[in-house]
Motif scaffolding. Structure first.
Motif, PDB file in Angstrom:
ATOM      1  N   LEU A   1       0.803  -1.227   0.000  1.00  0.00           N
ATOM      2  CA  LEU A   1       0.000   0.000   0.000  1.00  0.00           C
ATOM      3  C   LEU A   1       0.834   1.274   0.000  1.00  0.00           C
ATOM      4  O   LEU A   1       0.443   2.267  -0.619  1.00  0.00           O
ATOM      5  N   MET A   2       1.963   1.262   0.688  1.00  0.00           N
ATOM      6  CA  MET A   2       2.766   2.479   0.781  1.00  0.00           C
ATOM      7  C   MET A   2       3.258   2.982  -0.573  1.00  0.00           C
ATOM      8  O   MET A   2       3.196   4.188  -0.822  1.00  0.00           O
ATOM      9  N   PRO A   3       3.726   2.120  -1.475  1.00  0.00           N
ATOM     10  CA  PRO A   3       4.108   2.651  -2.791  1.00  0.00           C
ATOM     11  C   PRO A   3       2.911   3.248  -3.537  1.00  0.00           C
ATOM     12  O   PRO A   3       3.052   4.242  -4.246  1.00  0.00           O
ATOM     13  N   ILE A   4       1.743   2.651  -3.361  1.00  0.00           N
ATOM     14  CA  ILE A   4       0.547   3.184  -4.011  1.00  0.00           C
ATOM     15  C   ILE A   4       0.222   4.565  -3.457  1.00  0.00           C
ATOM     16  O   ILE A   4      -0.077   5.502  -4.212  1.00  0.00           O
ATOM     17  N   ILE A   5       0.301   4.705  -2.144  1.00  0.00           N
ATOM     18  CA  ILE A   5       0.053   6.010  -1.516  1.00  0.00           C
ATOM     19  C   ILE A   5       1.087   7.027  -1.983  1.00  0.00           C
ATOM     20  O   ILE A   5       0.750   8.158  -2.340  1.00  0.00           O
ATOM     21  N   GLY A   6       2.352   6.621  -1.980  1.00  0.00           N
ATOM     22  CA  GLY A   6       3.421   7.516  -2.439  1.00  0.00           C
ATOM     23  C   GLY A   6       3.248   7.903  -3.893  1.00  0.00           C
ATOM     24  O   GLY A   6       3.433   9.062  -4.271  1.00  0.00           O
TER      25      GLY A   6
ATOM     26  N   GLY B   1       7.357   4.655  -4.047  1.00  0.00           N
ATOM     27  CA  GLY B   1       6.160   4.997  -4.802  1.00  0.00           C
ATOM     28  C   GLY B   1       6.241   6.402  -5.383  1.00  0.00           C
ATOM     29  O   GLY B   1       5.872   6.624  -6.542  1.00  0.00           O
ATOM     30  N   LEU B   2       6.741   7.340  -4.583  1.00  0.00           N
ATOM     31  CA  LEU B   2       6.928   8.703  -5.082  1.00  0.00           C
ATOM     32  C   LEU B   2       7.906   8.723  -6.248  1.00  0.00           C
ATOM     33  O   LEU B   2       7.686   9.398  -7.250  1.00  0.00           O
ATOM     34  N   SER B   3       8.980   7.973  -6.105  1.00  0.00           N
ATOM     35  CA  SER B   3       9.988   7.910  -7.173  1.00  0.00           C
ATOM     36  C   SER B   3       9.416   7.300  -8.443  1.00  0.00           C
ATOM     37  O   SER B   3       9.694   7.782  -9.548  1.00  0.00           O
ATOM     38  N   LEU B   4       8.627   6.251  -8.294  1.00  0.00           N
ATOM     39  CA  LEU B   4       8.024   5.622  -9.466  1.00  0.00           C
ATOM     40  C   LEU B   4       7.072   6.588 -10.177  1.00  0.00           C
ATOM     41  O   LEU B   4       6.995   6.590 -11.409  1.00  0.00           O
ATOM     42  N   ALA B   5       6.366   7.401  -9.419  1.00  0.00           N
ATOM     43  CA  ALA B   5       5.481   8.398 -10.034  1.00  0.00           C
ATOM     44  C   ALA B   5       6.289   9.425 -10.815  1.00  0.00           C
ATOM     45  O   ALA B   5       5.877   9.868 -11.890  1.00  0.00           O
ATOM     46  N   MET B   6       7.442   9.794 -10.284  1.00  0.00           N
ATOM     47  CA  MET B   6       8.264  10.810 -10.929  1.00  0.00           C
ATOM     48  C   MET B   6       8.878  10.329 -12.236  1.00  0.00           C
ATOM     49  O   MET B   6       9.143  11.129 -13.127  1.00  0.00           O
ATOM     50  N   VAL B   7       9.092   9.018 -12.355  1.00  0.00           N
ATOM     51  CA  VAL B   7       9.659   8.497 -13.600  1.00  0.00           C
ATOM     52  C   VAL B   7       8.580   7.979 -14.544  1.00  0.00           C
ATOM     53  O   VAL B   7       8.885   7.403 -15.578  1.00  0.00           O
ATOM     54  N   GLY B   8       7.319   8.155 -14.146  1.00  0.00           N
ATOM     55  CA  GLY B   8       6.214   7.778 -15.016  1.00  0.00           C
ATOM     56  C   GLY B   8       5.901   6.298 -15.059  1.00  0.00           C
ATOM     57  O   GLY B   8       5.272   5.821 -15.992  1.00  0.00           O
ATOM     58  N   SER B   9       6.318   5.557 -14.060  1.00  0.00           N
ATOM     59  CA  SER B   9       6.066   4.124 -14.010  1.00  0.00           C
ATOM     60  C   SER B   9       4.637   3.841 -13.544  1.00  0.00           C
ATOM     61  O   SER B   9       4.020   4.647 -12.866  1.00  0.00           O
ATOM     62  N   THR B  10       4.140   2.671 -13.898  1.00  0.00           N
ATOM     63  CA  THR B  10       2.866   2.220 -13.341  1.00  0.00           C
ATOM     64  C   THR B  10       3.115   1.734 -11.917  1.00  0.00           C
ATOM     65  O   THR B  10       4.277   1.538 -11.518  1.00  0.00           O
ATOM     66  N   ILE B  11       2.050   1.477 -11.156  1.00  0.00           N
ATOM     67  CA  ILE B  11       2.268   1.142  -9.758  1.00  0.00           C
ATOM     68  C   ILE B  11       1.661  -0.197  -9.325  1.00  0.00           C
ATOM     69  O   ILE B  11       2.162  -0.818  -8.394  1.00  0.00           O
TER      70      ILE B  11
END
Length: 188
Positions: A49-54, A122-132
């Motif tokens: 859940l934490m990566p999703i929240i991030g 999760g925040l980092s993945l959002a910044m690089v445009g990755s899916t989660i």
């Protein structure tokens, strides 16, 4: 993200959960399937859940969270570790139900403390445009598997070394928290 990188990331994130699971296995006088399920389920759930929240929070809150997440993790681990150490030094009986690290507030605190780094991922993945979704599922499953392994390993060590090993487990939790702070401050 390729599968090898995702598995490496999931394993790295699961290391704190693995270490805490070993300590928990050491702490419990008799490890039951219920203990293992509760800790593995919660650690896996929080790690997923934490990566999703991030990821959902995105760039807007990253700078605020990154400034203190390591201190929160240290505080939570130091609290639980200190309580374990104190309990080991001041009891002769078996572990009491309200001191069971696989239930109640101790379980929530440990779940949050071991998954804060997944929030940053999760925040980092959002910044690089990755899916989660797929990364979150893999991270959660790996964390749960590492937790089960750690608890079983901790129980084996505990049965060999006796119940005073709980004090060492408390110290280890505090040191894990200190390591998180030191890594964030780039001291190590």
């Amino acid at each position: 993200m390729d599968w090898f990188s995702l598995l490496a990331l999931a394993c790295a994130l699961a290391m704190d959960a693995f270490a805490v699971a070993i300590v928990t296995g050491l702490t419990l006088n008799q490890l039951t399937r219920r203990h293992v399920f509760r800790l593995a389920f919660h650690f896996g759930l929080f790690q997923a859940l934490m990566p999703i929240i991030g990821w959902a929070a995105g760039k807007a809150v990253y700078r605020y969270i990154s400034e203190f997440d390591h201190w929160v993790a240290f505080g939570l681990l130091a609290f639980v570790g200190g309580r374990m150490f104190w309990g080991a030094m001041h009891k002769d009986a078996d572990i009491e139900p309200d001191n069971d690290p696989t239930s109640g507030w101790a379980l929530v605190i440990l779940s949050v403390a071991t998954s804060l780094d997944a929030l940053a991922v999760g925040l980092s993945l959002a910044m690089v445009g990755s899916t989660i979704i797929v990364p979150a599922i893999v991270i959660g499953i790996v964390a749960a598997a590492f937790t089960i392994t750690g608890m079983l390993l901790g129980q084996q060590i505990g049965s060999l070394w006796g119940k005073r090993i709980e004090a060492l487990g408390g110290i280890i939790l505090i040191l894990i928290g200190a390591k998180i702070v030191a890594e964030h401050l780039r001291l190590i």
